[in-house]
Design a protein around this motif. Structure first.
Motif, PDB file in Angstrom:
ATOM      1  N   LEU A  84       0.800  -1.230   0.000  1.00 56.08           N
ATOM      2  CA  LEU A  84       0.000   0.000   0.000  1.00 56.08           C
ATOM      3  C   LEU A  84       0.831   1.278   0.000  1.00 56.08           C
ATOM      4  N   ASP A  85       2.079   1.201  -0.482  1.00 56.08           N
ATOM      5  CA  ASP A  85       2.950   2.376  -0.449  1.00 56.08           C
ATOM      6  C   ASP A  85       2.325   3.569  -1.176  1.00 56.08           C
ATOM      7  N   SER A  86       1.895   3.353  -2.414  1.00 58.10           N
ATOM      8  CA  SER A  86       1.308   4.452  -3.187  1.00 58.10           C
ATOM      9  C   SER A  86       0.010   4.925  -2.558  1.00 58.10           C
ATOM     10  N   LEU A  87      -0.805   3.985  -2.110  1.00 62.79           N
ATOM     11  CA  LEU A  87      -2.109   4.350  -1.562  1.00 62.79           C
ATOM     12  C   LEU A  87      -1.968   5.127  -0.264  1.00 62.79           C
ATOM     13  N   ARG A  88      -1.026   4.739   0.596  1.00 66.29           N
ATOM     14  CA  ARG A  88      -0.783   5.497   1.827  1.00 66.29           C
ATOM     15  C   ARG A  88      -0.376   6.930   1.477  1.00 66.29           C
ATOM     16  N   ASN A  89       0.515   7.056   0.489  1.00 67.21           N
ATOM     17  CA  ASN A  89       0.950   8.392   0.085  1.00 67.21           C
ATOM     18  C   ASN A  89      -0.226   9.235  -0.387  1.00 67.21           C
ATOM     19  N   ILE A  90      -1.075   8.649  -1.221  1.00 64.72           N
ATOM     20  CA  ILE A  90      -2.205   9.401  -1.775  1.00 64.72           C
ATOM     21  C   ILE A  90      -3.148   9.874  -0.682  1.00 64.72           C
ATOM     22  N   VAL A  91      -3.381   9.033   0.326  1.00 62.46           N
ATOM     23  CA  VAL A  91      -4.254   9.432   1.435  1.00 62.46           C
ATOM     24  C   VAL A  91      -3.676  10.644   2.171  1.00 62.46           C
ATOM     25  N   GLN A  92      -2.344  10.701   2.252  1.00 65.66           N
ATOM     26  CA  GLN A  92      -1.692  11.759   3.034  1.00 65.66           C
ATOM     27  C   GLN A  92      -1.248  12.955   2.195  1.00 65.66           C
ATOM     28  N   ASP A  93      -1.003  12.736   0.904  1.00 68.74           N
ATOM     29  CA  ASP A  93      -0.539  13.812   0.016  1.00 68.74           C
ATOM     30  C   ASP A  93      -0.945  13.428  -1.401  1.00 68.74           C
ATOM     31  N   GLY A  94      -1.938  14.119  -1.943  1.00 64.93           N
ATOM     32  CA  GLY A  94      -2.541  13.680  -3.200  1.00 64.93           C
ATOM     33  C   GLY A  94      -1.721  13.909  -4.458  1.00 64.93           C
ATOM     34  N   ARG A  95      -0.568  14.516  -4.373  1.00 63.41           N
ATOM     35  CA  ARG A  95       0.210  14.802  -5.582  1.00 63.41           C
ATOM     36  C   ARG A  95       0.721  13.514  -6.230  1.00 63.41           C
ATOM     37  N   VAL A  96       0.442  13.343  -7.508  1.00 57.99           N
ATOM     38  CA  VAL A  96       0.891  12.158  -8.241  1.00 57.99           C
ATOM     39  C   VAL A  96       1.377  12.556  -9.632  1.00 57.99           C
ATOM     40  N   SER A  97       2.205  11.695 -10.202  1.00 54.84           N
ATOM     41  CA  SER A  97       2.637  11.806 -11.591  1.00 54.84           C
ATOM     42  C   SER A  97       2.495  10.442 -12.240  1.00 54.84           C
ATOM     43  N   LEU A  98       2.127  10.438 -13.515  1.00 53.84           N
ATOM     44  CA  LEU A  98       1.896   9.198 -14.250  1.00 53.84           C
ATOM     45  C   LEU A  98       2.691   9.211 -15.547  1.00 53.84           C
ATOM     46  N   MET A  99       3.184   8.035 -15.945  1.00 46.46           N
ATOM     47  CA  MET A  99       3.817   7.862 -17.254  1.00 46.46           C
ATOM     48  C   MET A  99       3.124   6.698 -17.956  1.00 46.46           C
ATOM     49  N   PHE A 100       2.349   7.017 -18.985  1.00 49.47           N
ATOM     50  CA  PHE A 100       1.636   6.011 -19.756  1.00 49.47           C
ATOM     51  C   PHE A 100       2.495   5.555 -20.928  1.00 49.47           C
ATOM     52  N   MET A 101       2.661   4.231 -21.059  1.00 48.40           N
ATOM     53  CA  MET A 101       3.474   3.669 -22.135  1.00 48.40           C
ATOM     54  C   MET A 101       2.661   2.680 -22.964  1.00 48.40           C
ATOM     55  N   ILE A 102       3.072   2.557 -24.232  1.00 43.63           N
ATOM     56  CA  ILE A 102       2.481   1.579 -25.141  1.00 43.63           C
ATOM     57  C   ILE A 102       3.622   0.771 -25.728  1.00 43.63           C
ATOM     58  N   PRO A 103       3.647  -0.562 -25.568  1.00 46.02           N
ATOM     59  CA  PRO A 103       4.751  -1.371 -26.074  1.00 46.02           C
ATOM     60  C   PRO A 103       5.031  -1.103 -27.554  1.00 46.02           C
ATOM     61  N   GLY A 104       6.311  -0.923 -27.861  1.00 45.99           N
ATOM     62  CA  GLY A 104       6.725  -0.697 -29.238  1.00 45.99           C
ATOM     63  C   GLY A 104       6.708   0.754 -29.655  1.00 45.99           C
ATOM     64  N   ASN A 105       6.082   1.628 -28.847  1.00 39.02           N
ATOM     65  CA  ASN A 105       6.028   3.048 -29.169  1.00 39.02           C
ATOM     66  C   ASN A 105       6.992   3.789 -28.251  1.00 39.02           C
ATOM     67  N   ASN A 106       7.858   4.609 -28.809  1.00 41.56           N
ATOM     68  CA  ASN A 106       8.895   5.262 -28.018  1.00 41.56           C
ATOM     69  C   ASN A 106       8.466   6.564 -27.353  1.00 41.56           C
TER      70      ASN A 106
END
Length: 200
Positions: A84-106
């Motif tokens: 629950l590392d990410s979930l604990r963080n979100i409960v206490q500090d909502g700041r997040v960053s995401l990196m969406f990837m698609i296999p084969g696409n750079n």
């Protein structure tokens, strides 16, 4: 060893930012970015909290995130190791960053935002798979969305098949470093099938 201790010192080492790298940033999910996110089955979720930072890989057999509207993403929290590392963080500090990837696409699509969790059945049951639904869903209010140029993935040849993975330690090898008596080979042999059966 000298360290860089000011923004002025840091910026003095580099040229000005490429103008396009700044103007490409959007504050909402455009149709093109929605199409990318809908096509992505893998995302890295980064969060921050009082105990430190965390980066968690998230994968799915379908779109890893659901675009609710141009400002909102939902990501189901499927069965894992219950740290629950990410979930604990979100409960206490909502700041997040995401990196969406698609296999084969750079290219990589990046999202920065503010997250919250819900266990509301009206939300979690929307992600039901094989009569199982996630215990929680991560709801992200999008602040920034932009694409990352392909240089880093091209440089690393991430999607090209190489022999380097044969030398990489297995999951069993990591456990054996902690528990010397652990049967790493037996664990690795059954790990893939076990994970497949327990995906949801």
């Amino acid at each position: 060893m000298e360290t860089i201790d000011s923004i002025e010192h840091l910026e003095a080492l580099y040229d000005d930012a490429v103008p396009g790298s700044l103007t490409k940033v959007r504050t909402f999910i455009t149709p093109a970015y929605r199409k990318w996110i809908d096509s992505s089955r893998f995302v890295v979720l980064s969060s921050v909290g009082p105990a430190g930072t965390d980066a968690s890989p998230r994968g799915d057999t379908e779109s890893v995130a659901k675009v609710r509207d141009q400002n909102t993403l939902w990501i189901p929290d499927w069965r894992g190791n219950n740290r629950l590392d990410s979930l604990r963080n979100i409960v206490q500090d909502g700041r997040v960053s995401l990196m969406f990837m698609i296999p084969g696409n750079n290219n990589v699509v990046r999202v920065n935002g503010l997250a919250a969790l819900t266990a509301d059945p009206e939300v979690t049951t929307q992600f039901e798979r094989k009569n199982v639904h996630p215990k929680t869903v991560i709801m992200i209010n999008v602040v920034e969305v932009y694409f990352q140029c392909a240089k880093s993935l091209m440089r690393s040849q991430l999607w090209q098949s190489t022999d380097s993975n044969r030398e990489a330690p297995t999951a069993g090898a990591f456990i054996k470093e902690v528990r010397a008596e652990f049967d790493a080979e037996q664990y690795d042999a059954g790990y893939a099938e076990y994970s497949k059966d327990r995906m949801w």
